[in-house]
Design a protein around this motif. Sequence first.
Motif, PDB file in Angstrom:
ATOM      1  N   ARG A   7       0.840  -1.231   0.087  1.00 45.19           N
ATOM      2  CA  ARG A   7       0.043  -0.122  -0.025  1.00 45.19           C
ATOM      3  C   ARG A   7       0.775   1.216  -0.020  1.00 45.19           C
ATOM      4  N   GLU A  35      -6.013   2.341  -4.171  1.00 42.79           N
ATOM      5  CA  GLU A  35      -5.332   1.883  -3.088  1.00 42.79           C
ATOM      6  C   GLU A  35      -4.044   1.173  -3.039  1.00 42.79           C
TER       7      GLU A  35
ATOM      8  N   ASP C  44     -12.952   0.139  -6.441  1.00 43.71           N
ATOM      9  CA  ASP C  44     -13.437  -0.641  -5.388  1.00 43.71           C
ATOM     10  C   ASP C  44     -13.812  -2.180  -5.529  1.00 43.71           C
ATOM     11  N   ASN C  46     -14.814  -4.291  -3.973  1.00 46.04           N
ATOM     12  CA  ASN C  46     -16.062  -4.958  -3.287  1.00 46.04           C
ATOM     13  C   ASN C  46     -17.280  -4.881  -4.119  1.00 46.04           C
ATOM     14  N   GLN C  68      -9.961  -8.139   2.570  1.00 45.61           N
ATOM     15  CA  GLN C  68     -11.383  -7.653   2.978  1.00 45.61           C
ATOM     16  C   GLN C  68     -11.698  -7.344   4.366  1.00 45.61           C
ATOM     17  N   TYR C  69     -10.587  -7.429   5.235  1.00 48.42           N
ATOM     18  CA  TYR C  69     -10.850  -6.902   6.411  1.00 48.42           C
ATOM     19  C   TYR C  69     -10.265  -5.504   6.442  1.00 48.42           C
ATOM     20  N   LYS C  70     -10.731  -4.630   7.380  1.00 51.47           N
ATOM     21  CA  LYS C  70     -10.510  -3.112   6.999  1.00 51.47           C
ATOM     22  C   LYS C  70     -10.306  -2.751   8.640  1.00 51.47           C
ATOM     23  N   ASP C  75      -2.910  -1.862   8.550  1.00 51.29           N
ATOM     24  CA  ASP C  75      -2.772  -0.673   7.625  1.00 51.29           C
ATOM     25  C   ASP C  75      -3.461   0.652   7.965  1.00 51.29           C
ATOM     26  N   THR C  76      -4.582   0.078   8.971  1.00 52.88           N
ATOM     27  CA  THR C  76      -5.395   1.366   9.158  1.00 52.88           C
ATOM     28  C   THR C  76      -4.984   2.025  10.715  1.00 52.88           C
ATOM     29  N   GLU C 223     -13.552  -9.018  12.405  1.00 48.94           N
ATOM     30  CA  GLU C 223     -13.961  -7.786  11.462  1.00 48.94           C
ATOM     31  C   GLU C 223     -15.419  -7.627  11.746  1.00 48.94           C
TER      32      GLU C 223
ATOM     33  N   TYR D 137     -19.540  -7.603   5.577  1.00 48.25           N
ATOM     34  CA  TYR D 137     -20.121  -6.772   4.580  1.00 48.25           C
ATOM     35  C   TYR D 137     -20.894  -7.366   3.413  1.00 48.25           C
TER      36      TYR D 137
END
Lengths: 338, 338, 338, 338
Positions: A7, A35, C44, C46, C68-70, C75-76, C223, D137
């Motif tokens: 990333r 991203e 995106d 998704n 798929q996990y945010k 990263d977050t 998640e 999701y």
Amino acid sequence: MIIVMQRQATPAQVDGVVQYIRDNGLQEHVSRGAELTIIGAIGDENKLDLAHLEILPGVERATRIAKQYKIVARDTHPQGSVVNVRGIPVGGPQVQIIGGPCSVETQEQMNLSADAVAAAGCSMMRGGAFKPRTSPYAFQGLGVTGLEYFQKAAKRHNLPVVTELMDVRMLDTFMAYDVDVIQIGARNMQNFDLLKEVGRVNKPVILKRGLSATIAEWLMAAEYIAAGGNHNIIFCERGIRTFETAYRNVLDITAIPVLKRETHLPVIVDPSHAGGKAWMVPALAQAAVAAGADGLLIEMHPSPCDAWCDADQALTPEELKTLMGSLRAIAQAIGRHV
Amino acid sequence: MIIVMQRQATPAQVDGVVQYIRDNGLQEHVSRGAELTIIGAIGDENKLDLAHLEILPGVERATRIAKQYKIVARDTHPQGSVVNVRGIPVGGPQVQIIGGPCSVETQEQMNLSADAVAAAGCSMMRGGAFKPRTSPYAFQGLGVTGLEYFQKAAKRHNLPVVTELMDVRMLDTFMAYDVDVIQIGARNMQNFDLLKEVGRVNKPVILKRGLSATIAEWLMAAEYIAAGGNHNIIFCERGIRTFETAYRNVLDITAIPVLKRETHLPVIVDPSHAGGKAWMVPALAQAAVAAGADGLLIEMHPSPCDAWCDADQALTPEELKTLMGSLRAIAQAIGRHV
Amino acid sequence: MIIVMQRQATPAQVDGVVQYIRDNGLQEHVSRGAELTIIGAIGDENKLDLAHLEILPGVERATRIAKQYKIVARDTHPQGSVVNVRGIPVGGPQVQIIGGPCSVETQEQMNLSADAVAAAGCSMMRGGAFKPRTSPYAFQGLGVTGLEYFQKAAKRHNLPVVTELMDVRMLDTFMAYDVDVIQIGARNMQNFDLLKEVGRVNKPVILKRGLSATIAEWLMAAEYIAAGGNHNIIFCERGIRTFETAYRNVLDITAIPVLKRETHLPVIVDPSHAGGKAWMVPALAQAAVAAGADGLLIEMHPSPCDAWCDADQALTPEELKTLMGSLRAIAQAIGRHV
Amino acid sequence: MIIVMQRQATPAQVDGVVQYIRDNGLQEHVSRGAELTIIGAIGDENKLDLAHLEILPGVERATRIAKQYKIVARDTHPQGSVVNVRGIPVGGPQVQIIGGPCSVETQEQMNLSADAVAAAGCSMMRGGAFKPRTSPYAFQGLGVTGLEYFQKAAKRHNLPVVTELMDVRMLDTFMAYDVDVIQIGARNMQNFDLLKEVGRVNKPVILKRGLSATIAEWLMAAEYIAAGGNHNIIFCERGIRTFETAYRNVLDITAIPVLKRETHLPVIVDPSHAGGKAWMVPALAQAAVAAGADGLLIEMHPSPCDAWCDADQALTPEELKTLMGSLRAIAQAIGRHV
């Protein structure tokens, strides 16, 4: 090859990957998303080293796109190929049933076995002269004497003989004794020196799947044989190792349609070793034929109670005969014959 | 051996089992419960055939009680044994770290590797001259030339050399080139002919665990070597195959205490092949030492980016040095040293 | 998303995929190689349905690129997060040891347990009031009474209580009894309704890994909790199911460094359930700390011989104390403390 | 129970085990061999705690002899039982094919599905209103509205409806909407509170095998339902998790004959989820019938390209019809009918 960048990868890191791709004679294709940046390497993937790419700065991971097996891939031979065993076609509309005992014990036992195998309508005979045993203290097979007994018994009914080769040093003996089909056992599926040697002879080879070999590894093991020049390869699914302890192995029935799609070579099934008990064999054998197997390798002993090994998984001659009846009916139901 | 009879077994069937036990020179012990009858067979279990018992009428199942491995069992040597590699003890208080590249590439690469391995404080050196590769089209190792490069480089620091033997036909060459430790790879753990051959020489053997080999099978594979007369066996856990796809293999750390209880022989760990990525190696190496491993087999390359194989799992010389520091501290924390 | 076209895909089929990508609001990036055409979908991911793509004519396979996990992804939250349990930080330099019995039995047993846990220097206490048992005929836990005993005992030493929630209908009771950490057991890792409910409360949650859950599935289960608003999640590795039968489960030590890289949340280990025997616990616990675990969940019983369940895996108070000594030394060796 | 003493166990330790057995109301049976002493405990095994026995001094290991499942065991009902679903017998000579989409989407989709299911000759209909999804999701199902659509569509052809229950709190709603067969999904096979609740209602239950559940655990999960009073249980094999990555799961065909031997209850198979791709379904479905399955759960969608989930594993109405033809022929070949 697809390279996914991290990333936070910098433009300079992207350039580094591009340079690596070009240096190896391929072309890059860079896709910059919101991203992530993804780089495709177009050209002969075998010129790239996956591990090298994965340690370049900024690379998250690299994935091969092309399959690594070539000769055995269905792409190269879309219509399916038939392996000829002394005139008997493996891979055509006929489902070939190969019967016989786990191991060669005596001349009389082999004669009785051959009689029963022929009487049941099997087209080939199996039997082990060299036995891979978990314990060094267990019966290891009769060796060369076993090959003699086997050939003598099988000749009386003109049955091709199928027997396992464990040691590269015995290959000449197998050729001298005119073994019709060389079987490579599950434990030797990645014995690469053995694969290379059987790749150099012109004999049909049954390649059993390793206990925990993936489909891709199995195909690559066959590719080792094929790369040597011997394309007479028959895959044999014989059960895989899983967490389940209620039976010896789990017969992987899904491997049949999947292999049929990936390779042009025939696929047979060994229901006897998979389950490990004679009473499971009919259900598994029937399932294998219904799923499209080109043949079966079934253990039968003239007198299971007296068998020197795997007594509990051998059918009696009578049970084999009965099973052949069901297999004939199932083969017909799907447009084939036994 | 314990034989559990089926719920509806008749007295005559129980008698049949008893007779079988007596005929084989053992004694029976019959326990009749309200629901089930259980028969114990007392004496030398190896005289009984489990499969035979299981097909006797009325038998539900039979279970072995005695372990099948003898020479390698801790029972026979309760205090633990030390394998001597040119004066270096494997299995004592010192944890031996064996470093080096995946494969032998050039004389210069091996010299640099030997320098780094010695500088980091490792006690032995590893490197492959014969490589088991999934693909027949991949680099298969330098062969005999590789053994030459390796010996020349290692001698400069008096490091014992550890290298893999894949083919029985190369054993004499390994002896001629004075390999110090013969490594048997995961794929050959049940290559029984190879095990028998290394059982006949007087060289330490590192026996890697097969990808899906149980502890019991692994011990039996060692028993093959030991039965030939060679008791200098070192077990090496290198990760097992599971359902997880996020890393190459799952390092089975539990195997360390369990093997230590079952066998008197030393146990080492290969954290490099287990995880498959250099960044996982420190955590796995530290865990292995903390769990009681007698040594580690660690991949290091003077320049991983240029490695001919497994570039992504090799440490740099600098990383190896740093890791040695942590390993020393952890070894001390549990009363050992590196 | 990367879409690999079949070797024989037509230009019209490539166009079909391109159209599908555009229709869903993403951009395509087509790479035509000599053998294969690869299409990257930028935007995106998704918005695309992998299964739909895979059945479009000419498509060989599609692969997701983005994770798929945010919320739980590192990263977050690159610097790692600390979960606060009544002032005790999980995920910082201190390794938290959580001790206690498998199940709550009596007030006295819990008092003795709490005394031993505190004396050994553990920072929290575990114990089950609701027990997931394979058999419906086995002891299922004391239920609410168990929560009462537990809280009373733990309060005497101000130990936060950690206990398992199995049924959504009991969540209010857990809140009323002021449970400090809610444990979600391995069998419920994908009990999605339960995950959603604990996602709605503001309590730390220990999420045990399912017996055969991949790292990716485990992260997605977390998640679920995080998506509900509760980010106080602690991962707990407790052994995975493999082919090995010599011990209950295989402690997956590799999961520690891998999770640490993928998520910012803390990771602890349960060495007691993994091996299933008390004598294995020290080796596994030491390995877990050496590999970087943020805490341990260790079973201890004031008198294992009298334990109502899992008697064979509980340490005695004395053994726990000894183990704490080794863990302290190992933690120090890697720059942490217990 | 069989207790194997350690090789070096003392007479006093043997006495300790004997005392424990007697204290629990069973009788001992001591067999002293040359190497090992084995103790049989005769009587009600459930009164003994395996874990307790294993920590008694001198004990090597203890093994249960009796099976822990009672109500579901074939022993208790040797002739096999038939589960009645609104007059349709599951477990008799007829193989029941249950068709329908993965999830309920719209009234129209369900009507078209019901038409196709009936036209193909299936005897029941499947469809999910509540969907267990790996990602929070992803589409989670229409819920109660889905049940309405489903019932309306199915009634037009008088097809019994089969749908999955995930949450105990929805059971009353399922009863109110008159669901004919409650499906318990793989991830909930050991959601014990859910099992207990469905055990209290009088509805047929399809119990799917957990992804890595052993046969013994699966039987115990059924025992949870049966112990509540509901004996209308249908086992459903749907593939297990292994090391293989070429397909989603491995359909465990061996489970069919093994379950048929262990339990009197019917066994069906879900070939759609096992392989995960529509093109694998025919081979797997045929194999399942040939191996003796009492029914199949097959995904079909009126227009797979538009399916909201698992589009790649649904057959078209036409493909389902063709498959029904093969299944009829195979069923006949083994003396059954579809």
